[in-house]
Design a protein around this motif. Sequence first.
Motif, PDB file in Angstrom:
ATOM      1  N   GLU A   1      51.436  10.602 105.496  1.00 53.95           N
ATOM      2  CA  GLU A   1      50.473   9.627 104.997  1.00 53.95           C
ATOM      3  C   GLU A   1      49.168  10.280 104.559  1.00 53.95           C
ATOM      4  N   VAL A   2      48.738  11.307 105.280  1.00 58.05           N
ATOM      5  CA  VAL A   2      47.492  11.993 104.917  1.00 58.05           C
ATOM      6  C   VAL A   2      47.617  12.604 103.513  1.00 58.05           C
ATOM      7  N   LEU A   3      48.734  13.281 103.256  1.00 62.46           N
ATOM      8  CA  LEU A   3      48.951  13.901 101.960  1.00 62.46           C
ATOM      9  C   LEU A   3      49.078  12.842 100.864  1.00 62.46           C
ATOM     10  N   LYS A   4      49.755  11.736 101.194  1.00 54.83           N
ATOM     11  CA  LYS A   4      49.886  10.648 100.224  1.00 54.83           C
ATOM     12  C   LYS A   4      48.513  10.103  99.830  1.00 54.83           C
ATOM     13  N   GLN A   5      47.673   9.843 100.826  1.00 52.47           N
ATOM     14  CA  GLN A   5      46.354   9.284 100.551  1.00 52.47           C
ATOM     15  C   GLN A   5      45.481  10.276  99.783  1.00 52.47           C
ATOM     16  N   PHE A   6      45.592  11.559 100.145  1.00 46.39           N
ATOM     17  CA  PHE A   6      44.816  12.569  99.417  1.00 46.39           C
ATOM     18  C   PHE A   6      45.231  12.609  97.946  1.00 46.39           C
ATOM     19  N   ARG A   7      46.515  12.576  97.692  1.00 45.43           N
ATOM     20  CA  ARG A   7      46.984  12.641  96.294  1.00 45.43           C
ATOM     21  C   ARG A   7      46.629  11.374  95.524  1.00 45.43           C
ATOM     22  N   LEU A   8      46.564  10.261  96.230  1.00 49.49           N
ATOM     23  CA  LEU A   8      46.086   9.034  95.587  1.00 49.49           C
ATOM     24  C   LEU A   8      44.602   9.156  95.240  1.00 49.49           C
ATOM     25  N   GLN A   9      43.824   9.762  96.155  1.00 51.97           N
ATOM     26  CA  GLN A   9      42.406   9.965  95.883  1.00 51.97           C
ATOM     27  C   GLN A   9      42.207  10.893  94.682  1.00 51.97           C
ATOM     28  N   LEU A  10      43.013  11.936  94.629  1.00 52.95           N
ATOM     29  CA  LEU A  10      42.939  12.867  93.511  1.00 52.95           C
ATOM     30  C   LEU A  10      43.333  12.167  92.200  1.00 52.95           C
ATOM     31  N   SER A  11      44.307  11.274  92.293  1.00 54.82           N
ATOM     32  CA  SER A  11      44.729  10.499  91.120  1.00 54.82           C
ATOM     33  C   SER A  11      43.611   9.557  90.676  1.00 54.82           C
ATOM     34  N   ALA A  12      42.978   8.884  91.641  1.00 60.68           N
ATOM     35  CA  ALA A  12      41.893   7.958  91.307  1.00 60.68           C
ATOM     36  C   ALA A  12      40.728   8.690  90.651  1.00 60.68           C
ATOM     37  N   ALA A  13      40.408   9.871  91.158  1.00 60.55           N
ATOM     38  CA  ALA A  13      39.330  10.667  90.561  1.00 60.55           C
ATOM     39  C   ALA A  13      39.684  11.072  89.132  1.00 60.55           C
ATOM     40  N   SER A  14      40.943  11.430  88.913  1.00 59.12           N
ATOM     41  CA  SER A  14      41.384  11.829  87.574  1.00 59.12           C
ATOM     42  C   SER A  14      41.289  10.661  86.601  1.00 59.12           C
ATOM     43  N   ALA A  15      41.729   9.479  87.052  1.00 53.77           N
ATOM     44  CA  ALA A  15      41.659   8.297  86.189  1.00 53.77           C
ATOM     45  C   ALA A  15      40.214   7.978  85.830  1.00 53.77           C
ATOM     46  N   LYS A  16      39.313   8.111  86.809  1.00 49.54           N
ATOM     47  CA  LYS A  16      37.903   7.794  86.561  1.00 49.54           C
ATOM     48  C   LYS A  16      37.310   8.728  85.512  1.00 49.54           C
ATOM     49  N   VAL A  17      37.596  10.018  85.619  1.00 46.44           N
ATOM     50  CA  VAL A  17      37.030  10.981  84.669  1.00 46.44           C
ATOM     51  C   VAL A  17      37.662  10.826  83.288  1.00 46.44           C
ATOM     52  N   ILE A  18      38.968  10.564  83.253  1.00 41.75           N
ATOM     53  CA  ILE A  18      39.607  10.306  81.950  1.00 41.75           C
ATOM     54  C   ILE A  18      38.964   9.095  81.283  1.00 41.75           C
ATOM     55  N   SER A  19      38.766   8.029  82.053  1.00 40.12           N
ATOM     56  CA  SER A  19      38.166   6.810  81.514  1.00 40.12           C
ATOM     57  C   SER A  19      36.746   7.073  81.008  1.00 40.12           C
ATOM     58  N   LYS A  20      35.947   7.781  81.806  1.00 38.74           N
ATOM     59  CA  LYS A  20      34.571   8.078  81.402  1.00 38.74           C
ATOM     60  C   LYS A  20      34.540   8.969  80.166  1.00 38.74           C
ATOM     61  N   GLY A  21      35.407   9.969  80.148  1.00 41.55           N
ATOM     62  CA  GLY A  21      35.446  10.876  79.004  1.00 41.55           C
ATOM     63  C   GLY A  21      35.837  10.155  77.732  1.00 41.55           C
ATOM     64  N   MET A  22      36.863   9.310  77.827  1.00 35.69           N
ATOM     65  CA  MET A  22      37.296   8.564  76.640  1.00 35.69           C
ATOM     66  C   MET A  22      36.227   7.572  76.205  1.00 35.69           C
ATOM     67  N   ASN A  23      35.524   6.982  77.162  1.00 35.50           N
ATOM     68  CA  ASN A  23      34.431   6.063  76.836  1.00 35.50           C
ATOM     69  C   ASN A  23      33.342   6.765  76.031  1.00 35.50           C
ATOM     70  N   LEU A  24      33.091   8.042  76.333  1.00 34.73           N
ATOM     71  CA  LEU A  24      32.101   8.808  75.572  1.00 34.73           C
ATOM     72  C   LEU A  24      32.547   9.011  74.129  1.00 34.73           C
ATOM     73  N   LEU A  25      33.844   8.886  73.885  1.00 34.77           N
ATOM     74  CA  LEU A  25      34.381   8.971  72.522  1.00 34.77           C
ATOM     75  C   LEU A  25      34.486   7.587  71.880  1.00 34.77           C
ATOM     76  N   GLY A  26      34.109   6.558  72.637  1.00 30.87           N
ATOM     77  CA  GLY A  26      34.225   5.190  72.125  1.00 30.87           C
ATOM     78  C   GLY A  26      35.641   4.654  72.218  1.00 30.87           C
ATOM     79  N   ILE A  27      36.468   5.243  73.095  1.00 33.57           N
ATOM     80  CA  ILE A  27      37.875   4.876  73.193  1.00 33.57           C
ATOM     81  C   ILE A  27      38.145   4.137  74.497  1.00 33.57           C
ATOM     82  N   ASP A  28      38.824   2.993  74.399  1.00 28.66           N
ATOM     83  CA  ASP A  28      39.245   2.245  75.578  1.00 28.66           C
ATOM     84  C   ASP A  28      40.535   2.835  76.135  1.00 28.66           C
ATOM     85  N   VAL A  29      40.688   2.743  77.456  1.00 30.50           N
ATOM     86  CA  VAL A  29      41.945   3.178  78.070  1.00 30.50           C
ATOM     87  C   VAL A  29      42.585   1.972  78.758  1.00 30.50           C
ATOM     88  N   PRO A  30      43.860   1.711  78.484  1.00 34.34           N
ATOM     89  CA  PRO A  30      44.518   0.537  79.062  1.00 34.34           C
ATOM     90  C   PRO A  30      44.856   0.745  80.529  1.00 34.34           C
TER      91      PRO A  30
END
Length: 588
Positions: A556-585
């Motif tokens: 469970e610890v590893l699962k939660q860590f990888r989910l946290q890493l996934s959430a961080a990745s999604a946040k940065v992808i979303s922010k980066g694309m927003n800087l390009l004026g692009i929406d992410v579904p």
Amino acid sequence: MNFIIDAAVKAVKHLYQTDVASAAIGLQETRKEFEGQITIVTFPFTKFSRKGPEQTANEIGEFLKNELTEVADFNVVKGFLNISIKDEYWINQLYTQILPDSFALAQPNGKKVMVEYSSPNTNKPLHLGHVRNNLLGYSVSQILEAAGYEVIKANLVNDRGIHICKSMLAWQKFGNGETPASSGLKGDHLVGKYYVLFDKAYKTQIEELKATGQTEDEAKKNAPFIKEAQQMLQKWEAGDTEVIDLWKTMNGWVYAGFAETYKQMGVNFDKYYYESDTYLLGKDIIDEGLQKGVFFKKPDGSVWIDLTADGLDEKLVLRSDGTSVYMTQDMGTAQLKYNDYHMDKSIYVVGNEQDYHFKVLFLILNKLGKAGADGLFHLSYGMVDLPSGKMKSREGTVVDADDLMAEMEATAKEQTEAMGKVDGFAEADKLQLYHTIGMGALKYFLLKVDPKKRLLFDPNESVDFQGHTGPFIQYTHARIKSVLSRADYQLDTNIVVTELAGVERDLIVLLTQFPDIIQSAANEYSPALIANYVYELAKVYNKFYHEKSILQAEDEVLKQFRLQLSAASAKVISKGMNLLGIDVPERM
């Protein structure tokens, strides 16, 4: 990585009794074929050490390993010192820097910048060139704001001059009272239709005059249509009520059409300027320049500036009949913009065919001693080409923005449905997704290339879900959101692992670079740096996704860590694309 830089400065002082500035420490990302995450180039220090580059690198490496608890080990390849940072440091970065909402939010730097883009003419619709202009200007504005600047997004509308008079004259002669409502055309397309009709009639008159023995240049000057358009411009500048009323009506149609296009494109503006308001201020500056001896009059009454001593030539700034040229208006606009905002920097997003114009404009404003003249910058960009036959063109010469965006949505629909990515979507959600993917494909393709470069835009290539494209990044974001949704993920920073797999470390290292990428993109006015960073992040996340089980992790610890890493990745992808004026579904 300031702590590495500070320690390296200390190392050189301790080992070689030499003070070096922090800027002299060259940090790089370690090449993938070597161990480590950070590389110091040590060749410049051999002149202090009086030793070979490898020995110098080893000595500095030993010092850093003893000095910094974060350093796990190092290796030397020639004069390159590759440093491995402990997993504990990267895990701490994830929890204390990346996951908090404040990540990559720069503090205000107290500087104000205006970004002027779009700058349409009111005689025709926006076209493919305007698309790159708008997307580039909007993205640069977003990036500068993220880097801590106060940003004013400005649009200078070329709403007067001979071009709009041509459309007005043709409408008077051929329009029979046609309006956007009666024709079913968007207002900008309707006015553009009459600009084309003027051009056709004008060319016919030129050929008729040439048949009477006139040269082409004589025929162009003597054709009745161009003379009537010039007379209309003079009437406009004299305030003729009938001409002004028609001008207001037809420009009103165009503005309504532009508003629809801007909304579809996803760009906006904080301030509109109109050349009809600025050309008179430009004439005042002409008078000021004549008094200062910066400008001179020729016998025909036209006003010029002699820039031959600056390696340029003589430049017309006011016609002999007293009507303004673009330079007149641009001087007035520059003055008005500075009066309004007193910005530290004023960026003009304009194609590279205007490089000479802006070189002259900035030089003139400096010679006049205008406040803010030293903060002017021309963000010059290359043209966009299309593969032959790939896009329809309304007039047979240029592809207009509305047609381009409609075709992008159609291409996105075709490819999305072919891949079965909309199964189970409601009809309204499908339409929104096609728009999001189509515009994401268009924007990403145009922004991933350095602005200065000319580019070839291929609509089908841009929507490839497996290529270096916006849809690939959008799909990666939707994939992450799907994983988080299935796990019913909630952030819990108490769940921490103690060591990282290689791909997990690579992902965190890449995530930590985002704030620096934003600053670099702001310094270079280059959305391409953001676009290529986000693509690399999406690629590394997909590698992580395929190599490491997330929902079926060993514990469970590893699962939660990888989910946290996934959430961080999604946040940065979303922010980066927003800087390009692009929406992410959220889902695809």
